[in-house]
Design a protein around this motif. Structure first.
Motif, PDB file in Angstrom:
ATOM      1  N   THR A 102      62.965  25.354  46.003  1.00 57.77           N
ATOM      2  CA  THR A 102      63.467  24.630  44.842  1.00 57.77           C
ATOM      3  C   THR A 102      62.294  23.995  44.115  1.00 57.77           C
ATOM      4  O   THR A 102      61.507  23.260  44.715  1.00 57.77           O
ATOM      5  N   LEU A 103      62.180  24.306  42.815  1.00 60.20           N
ATOM      6  CA  LEU A 103      61.138  23.732  41.968  1.00 60.20           C
ATOM      7  C   LEU A 103      61.745  22.695  41.036  1.00 60.20           C
ATOM      8  O   LEU A 103      62.824  22.902  40.496  1.00 60.20           O
ATOM      9  N   MET A 104      61.018  21.598  40.847  1.00 65.03           N
ATOM     10  CA  MET A 104      61.374  20.607  39.837  1.00 65.03           C
ATOM     11  C   MET A 104      60.517  20.925  38.623  1.00 65.03           C
ATOM     12  O   MET A 104      59.287  20.890  38.695  1.00 65.03           O
ATOM     13  N   VAL A 105      61.170  21.297  37.512  1.00 64.39           N
ATOM     14  CA  VAL A 105      60.438  21.641  36.294  1.00 64.39           C
ATOM     15  C   VAL A 105      60.703  20.589  35.231  1.00 64.39           C
ATOM     16  O   VAL A 105      61.192  19.502  35.539  1.00 64.39           O
ATOM     17  N   VAL A 106      60.428  20.898  33.991  1.00 64.96           N
ATOM     18  CA  VAL A 106      60.525  19.938  32.900  1.00 64.96           C
ATOM     19  C   VAL A 106      61.861  19.194  32.876  1.00 64.96           C
ATOM     20  O   VAL A 106      62.901  19.757  33.211  1.00 64.96           O
ATOM     21  N   HIS A 107      61.792  17.962  32.484  1.00 65.80           N
ATOM     22  CA  HIS A 107      62.967  17.105  32.295  1.00 65.80           C
ATOM     23  C   HIS A 107      63.874  17.055  33.527  1.00 65.80           C
ATOM     24  O   HIS A 107      65.102  17.105  33.406  1.00 65.80           O
ATOM     25  N   GLU A 108      63.250  17.017  34.709  1.00 69.08           N
ATOM     26  CA  GLU A 108      63.996  16.869  35.965  1.00 69.08           C
ATOM     27  C   GLU A 108      64.964  18.022  36.237  1.00 69.08           C
ATOM     28  O   GLU A 108      65.962  17.856  36.921  1.00 69.08           O
ATOM     29  N   VAL A 109      64.678  19.188  35.694  1.00 64.44           N
ATOM     30  CA  VAL A 109      65.501  20.368  35.949  1.00 64.44           C
ATOM     31  C   VAL A 109      65.024  21.008  37.246  1.00 64.44           C
ATOM     32  O   VAL A 109      63.832  21.175  37.465  1.00 64.44           O
ATOM     33  N   GLU A 110      65.971  21.362  38.116  1.00 62.40           N
ATOM     34  CA  GLU A 110      65.635  22.028  39.363  1.00 62.40           C
ATOM     35  C   GLU A 110      66.034  23.493  39.287  1.00 62.40           C
ATOM     36  O   GLU A 110      67.117  23.826  38.802  1.00 62.40           O
ATOM     37  N   LEU A 111      65.133  24.359  39.744  1.00 63.36           N
ATOM     38  CA  LEU A 111      65.410  25.784  39.834  1.00 63.36           C
ATOM     39  C   LEU A 111      65.235  26.198  41.288  1.00 63.36           C
ATOM     40  O   LEU A 111      64.271  25.802  41.930  1.00 63.36           O
ATOM     41  N   THR A 112      66.151  26.998  41.796  1.00 58.32           N
ATOM     42  CA  THR A 112      66.092  27.447  43.184  1.00 58.32           C
ATOM     43  C   THR A 112      66.018  28.965  43.227  1.00 58.32           C
ATOM     44  O   THR A 112      66.717  29.650  42.485  1.00 58.32           O
ATOM     45  N   SER A 113      65.151  29.461  44.101  1.00 56.76           N
ATOM     46  CA  SER A 113      64.994  30.898  44.281  1.00 56.76           C
ATOM     47  C   SER A 113      64.916  31.205  45.771  1.00 56.76           C
ATOM     48  O   SER A 113      64.400  30.396  46.543  1.00 56.76           O
ATOM     49  N   ILE A 114      65.417  32.355  46.154  1.00 59.06           N
ATOM     50  CA  ILE A 114      65.295  32.808  47.533  1.00 59.06           C
ATOM     51  C   ILE A 114      64.278  33.935  47.544  1.00 59.06           C
ATOM     52  O   ILE A 114      64.453  34.950  46.864  1.00 59.06           O
TER      53      ILE A 114
END
Length: 145
Positions: A102-114
């Protein structure tokens, strides 16, 4: 403005050095500060041997007496995807085969990848490090410099 505890480092460069840095920043889509921080973090610190640091002789050629570690120059990541978001690894859930990142990117958006656990190991994905979310169609891949 940086916080007082962060401090400032100011130095002079030649026009050629400045141009090289600016072109590298533009090509890698990173700021000068990010590039310089990465370079500083790559240093071994005060305990490192001075013989590992390349020096130049008066003719502006590498000094012959030093044995310098040679590694392939690090080149910017080249991918066909145009949606690349820089972030900080917030969470890593490792499995035997796959790892959830899980990455925290701009404006506190979280993206998750497997991704595969092998890929996570090769990329040295650990909590708190910087990485990139590379988005192509409906898939999110993880990349790292």
């Amino acid at each position: 403005m940086p916080r007082k505890e962060q401090g400032w480092v100011t130095f002079q460069t030649s026009e050629e050095e400045r141009k090289i840095l600016e072109e590298f920043c533009q090509h890698s889509q990173r700021t000068k500060t990010e590039i310089l921080r990465e370079l500083v973090r790559g240093l071994d610190g005060p305990a490192s041997s001075p013989s590992r640091i390349p020096t130049k002789s008066r003719e502006n050629k590498p000094a012959d007496a030093l044995e310098v570690e040679t590694t392939a120059p690090k080149r910017p990541l080249k991918v066909s995807s145009r949606n690349i978001l820089k972030g900080v690894v917030k969470q890593v859930i490792r499995g035997e085969v796959n790892t959830q990142v899980t990455l925290m990117v701009v404006h506190e958006v979280e993206l998750t990848s497997i991704i595969t656990t092998n890929a996570a190991d090769e990329l040295e994905i650990i909590q708190g490090t910087e990485a990139y979310a590379v988005i192509k169609s409906n898939d999110i891949s993880i990349a790292k410099d």
